[in-house]
Design a protein around this motif. Structure first.
Motif, PDB file in Angstrom:
ATOM      1  N   PHE A 199      70.839  21.965 103.574  1.00 29.16           N
ATOM      2  CA  PHE A 199      71.725  21.082 104.335  1.00 29.16           C
ATOM      3  C   PHE A 199      71.282  19.617 104.244  1.00 29.16           C
ATOM      4  O   PHE A 199      72.052  18.716 104.501  1.00 29.16           O
ATOM      5  CB  PHE A 199      71.733  21.487 105.818  1.00 29.16           C
ATOM      6  N   VAL A 200      69.999  19.444 103.912  1.00 28.02           N
ATOM      7  CA  VAL A 200      69.442  18.087 103.941  1.00 28.02           C
ATOM      8  C   VAL A 200      70.067  17.247 102.826  1.00 28.02           C
ATOM      9  O   VAL A 200      69.920  17.567 101.648  1.00 28.02           O
ATOM     10  CB  VAL A 200      67.901  18.139 103.801  1.00 28.02           C
ATOM     11  N   GLY A 201      70.784  16.230 103.213  1.00 28.02           N
ATOM     12  CA  GLY A 201      71.482  15.377 102.249  1.00 28.02           C
ATOM     13  C   GLY A 201      72.638  16.080 101.573  1.00 28.02           C
ATOM     14  O   GLY A 201      73.199  15.584 100.606  1.00 28.02           O
ATOM     15  N   GLY A 202      72.955  17.270 102.056  1.00 28.84           N
ATOM     16  CA  GLY A 202      73.957  18.081 101.375  1.00 28.84           C
ATOM     17  C   GLY A 202      75.358  17.941 101.939  1.00 28.84           C
ATOM     18  O   GLY A 202      75.629  17.098 102.802  1.00 28.84           O
ATOM     19  N   GLY A 203      76.226  18.768 101.429  1.00 29.02           N
ATOM     20  CA  GLY A 203      77.600  18.770 101.891  1.00 29.02           C
ATOM     21  C   GLY A 203      78.283  20.024 101.396  1.00 29.02           C
ATOM     22  O   GLY A 203      77.647  20.915 100.832  1.00 29.02           O
ATOM     23  N   TRP A 204      79.574  20.080 101.617  1.00 34.74           N
ATOM     24  CA  TRP A 204      80.317  21.267 101.181  1.00 34.74           C
ATOM     25  C   TRP A 204      81.719  20.851 100.772  1.00 34.74           C
ATOM     26  O   TRP A 204      82.351  20.017 101.421  1.00 34.74           O
ATOM     27  CB  TRP A 204      80.384  22.272 102.337  1.00 34.74           C
ATOM     28  N   GLU A 205      82.163  21.402  99.656  1.00 42.63           N
ATOM     29  CA  GLU A 205      83.531  21.127  99.216  1.00 42.63           C
ATOM     30  C   GLU A 205      84.244  22.435  98.976  1.00 42.63           C
ATOM     31  O   GLU A 205      83.670  23.348  98.377  1.00 42.63           O
ATOM     32  CB  GLU A 205      83.504  20.353  97.909  1.00 42.63           C
TER      33      GLU A 205
END
Ligand SMILES: Cc1cc2nc3c(=O)[nH]c(=O)nc-3n(C[C@H](O)[C@H](O)[C@H](O)COP(=O)(O)OP(=O)(O)OC[C@H]3O[C@@H](n4cnc5c(N)ncnc54)[C@H](O)[C@@H]3O)c2cc1C
Length: 567
Positions: A199-205
């Motif tokens: 999740f760190v610096g992450g995202g979701w598409e």
């Protein structure tokens, strides 16, 4: 779009009603809004480019990370979770409320193996609470459900501590707009699952094919959310699970028989170690050989029969799973199925520690279980395997133990060994003495930082109560204990050999492998349903050794509800 109706609206009943209807309508729009109509929104939250997920260095992530400036605040958040079970928000919650300023830091810092992040809108929750209070809305919003599940995993009384950090982000708060964008939040609540560093610096598409972060697509009720988690982990957590009564059992240092319960912890630690290795993709070209060595050791000498079987199975298929050209052909991402491997049988990891349970959630546990495993290996090997075992353990800790500081210190101790081991005795004593060096150092460190677990202080081990004959006296010059090493070795062999494996032996008598169903049936028939099932049965079987303890425990368990099983 304005999400918030001001306080004046809520001052009167009519005002409240208008407010509630307004928000209810808005909730309808939001929860029914799907990617298709997102594009019409003027809200920038649905128009930004999403950044690729960055994977932080796993070796840095868990134990004692370096301390950036935000350290104090994120630590205090995690402390709040541990000590108070509160997020510090309006709701006295178990789930931790994060925001864009501390999201990365807290998820980087958590010792939990998995994280769930719920994106929600606090104003909606308040509105729905208000609606419920005037009888307008019966269908519950997710928060109480989410909380029911968070109770199991977060907070000082967590039933299954250290496994899942459950967090939430209020997307109606401006500060979180970009963060909610990065996760393409299109309706509330929207829940994500992943290992915390992902999740760190992450995202979701939505369109991204391979994503280490998953959307939890069925979390409408607590039952369904827990069902999803159970399917994912192969676990059987139940909403009614109670905190394991271990703390009621005496933590009497002088009772050597207590180590027998550690058989469940070495299973847990083994399983957790492999979960971490797979989750963090730690099997690399350069670490492959060292893992094979350690697997060989486990397959031959693990004190738990089912872990021997599980690791042997993995070893047999290792070459197929990880051929030497595996890393050049970039197949690494296709290995998600490996995460469902069960190294010690289908009920492990169970999510709690028995012998290794600390008085706080963040003490003992995994590292204690790992030490016990290493000592138990050291007393099971033959003389001819001593140098191999030394290498296998040193390399394993060096390559796969997630705690950076521990890796470094242990590696130093390994490197300082100048001549090969020729006997199992020498190796077992070396490991014992190295562990004592760690204890000595940590005792000072914990005293100065105030981080010791008061019920389990670090000591030079074994204490006299456990092995009086191990002590010869005190060397006046150095002020160091003089040990009778023959007695120490004898004690280690009994303690980590026979006694530790005694419950496993008894489990095998009832045919644990493949006959687990029968064991559970037996327990169902006697109405002594417990968590864990195997542990109670084994303790019952070994009740000549633990007579009073087993009776007490069984009487405690009989009043419990049957354990849930999830299909
Ligand atoms: C290889 C390794 C290296 C580590 N290095 C560090 C480090 O550098 N810094 C750090 O902060 N933490 C380190 N840890 C974690 C730390 O040692 C403890 O595991 C952790 O603090 C939990 O402590 P505990 O009270 O459960 O007892 P642990 O030290 O984990 O011991 C577990 C159990 O082993 C028994 N035991 C204790 N001492 C001995 C001994 N000498 N010989 C045999 N059995 C013994 C006791 O019954 C004890 O309850 C390391 C862990 C491992 C596995």
């Amino acid at each position: 779009m304005t999400y918030w109706a001001g306080p004046s609206y809520r001052a009167t009943f009519t005002g409240q009603l208008v407010y509630v209807i307004y928000v209810y309508a808005m909730e309808f729009l939001l929860t029914n809004e799907m990617p298709g109509n997102r594009g019409n929104r003027s809200d920038s939250r649905f128009g930004v480019e999403r950044s690729a997920s960055t994977i932080s260095d796993p070796k840095q992530s868990l134990w004692k990370p370096t301390l950036p400036s935000s350290f104090a605040s994120r630590r205090s958040i995690l402390r709040d979770v541990k000590e108070n079970g509160k997020s510090g928000g309006d709701h006295p919650d178990y789930a931790v409320e994060l925001n864009a300023t501390n999201f990365d830091a807290v998820l980087k810092d958590t010792p939990a193996t998995f994280a769930i992040v719920e994106f929600f809108a606090k104003c909606l929750v308040k509105a729905i609470d208000a609606m419920s209070s005037v009888g307008l809305k019966k269908a519950p919003y997710s928060v109480p459900h989410y909380e029911k599940v968070a109770r199991l995993f977060n907070g000082p009384d967590a039933v299954h501590p250290g496994i899942i950090l459950m967090t939430r982000i209020d997307c109606a708060s401006k500060i979180n707009t970009k963060l909610c964008d990065k996760f393409s939040v299109g309706h509330y609540p929207m829940l994500f699952w992943g290992s915390p560093p992902k999740f760190v610096g992450g995202g979701w598409e939505p369109k991204q094919e391979k994503n280490d972060i998953l959307v939890i697509d069925d979390a409408r009720t607590a039952d369904r959310l827990l069902n999803w988690i159970n399917k994912k982990l192969g676990s059987s957590f139940g909403l009614d699970d109670q905190k394991f009564q271990n703390e009621l059992l005496s933590s009497n240092f002088s009772d050597a028989g207590q180590i027998a319960r550690a058989i469940y912890d070495v299973e847990e630690a083994t399983s957790t170690a492999f979960d971490i290795i797979l989750e963090h993709k730690m099997i690399k070209r350069e670490t492959r050989a060292s893992l094979i060595k350690f697997l060989q050791l486990l397959a031959a000498h693990h004190p738990s029969r089912r872990c021997r079987k599980g690791t042997a199975d993995f070893l047999v298929s290792f070459d197929d799973l990880y051929p030497t050209d595996f890393w050049s052909t970039k197949q690494e991402d296709d290995k998600s199925s490996l995460r469902n491997l069960k190294f010690c049988g289908k009920d492990v990891p169970r999510g709690y520690w028995m012998f290794c349970r600390g008085s706080k959630n963040d003490t003992r546990g995994f590292s204690c279980g790992l030490w016990v495993l290493l000592h138990s290996l050291s007393v099971r090997i033959e003389d001819g395997e001593s140098q191999f075992t030394f290498n296998a353990i040193c390399d394993f800790v060096h390559n796969f133990f997630i705690c950076e500081e521990c890796r470094q210190h242990f590696y130093k101790m390994c490197s300082s060994v100048s001549s090969p081991f020729n006997t199992a005795r020498d190796f077992a004593l070396w490991l014992w003495s190295s562990h004592n060096k760690v204890n000595e150092r940590l005792k000072k460190e914990e005293a100065s930082l105030g981080t010791a677990d008061p019920n389990f202080p670090k000591t030079i081990w074994p204490p006299k109560q456990l092995c009086g004959s191990c002590y010869l006296g005190l060397d006046q010059k150095s002020n160091k204990i003089e040990w009778n090493q023959d007695e120490v070795f004898k004690f280690l062999t009994d303690y980590y050999g026979k006694t530790l494996a005694s419950l496993d032996k008894n489990r095998n008598i009832v045919g644990n492998d493949g006959a687990e169903g029968a064991v559970e049936d037996l327990i169902v028939a006697t109405n002594a349903i417990v968590v864990p099932v195997g542990a109670a049965l084994a303790i019952a079987v070994a009740s000549c050794a633990f007579g009073a303890l087993a009776c007490y425990w069984r009487s405690q368990q009989k009043s419990r509800k049957p354990r849930r099983t999830w299909k």
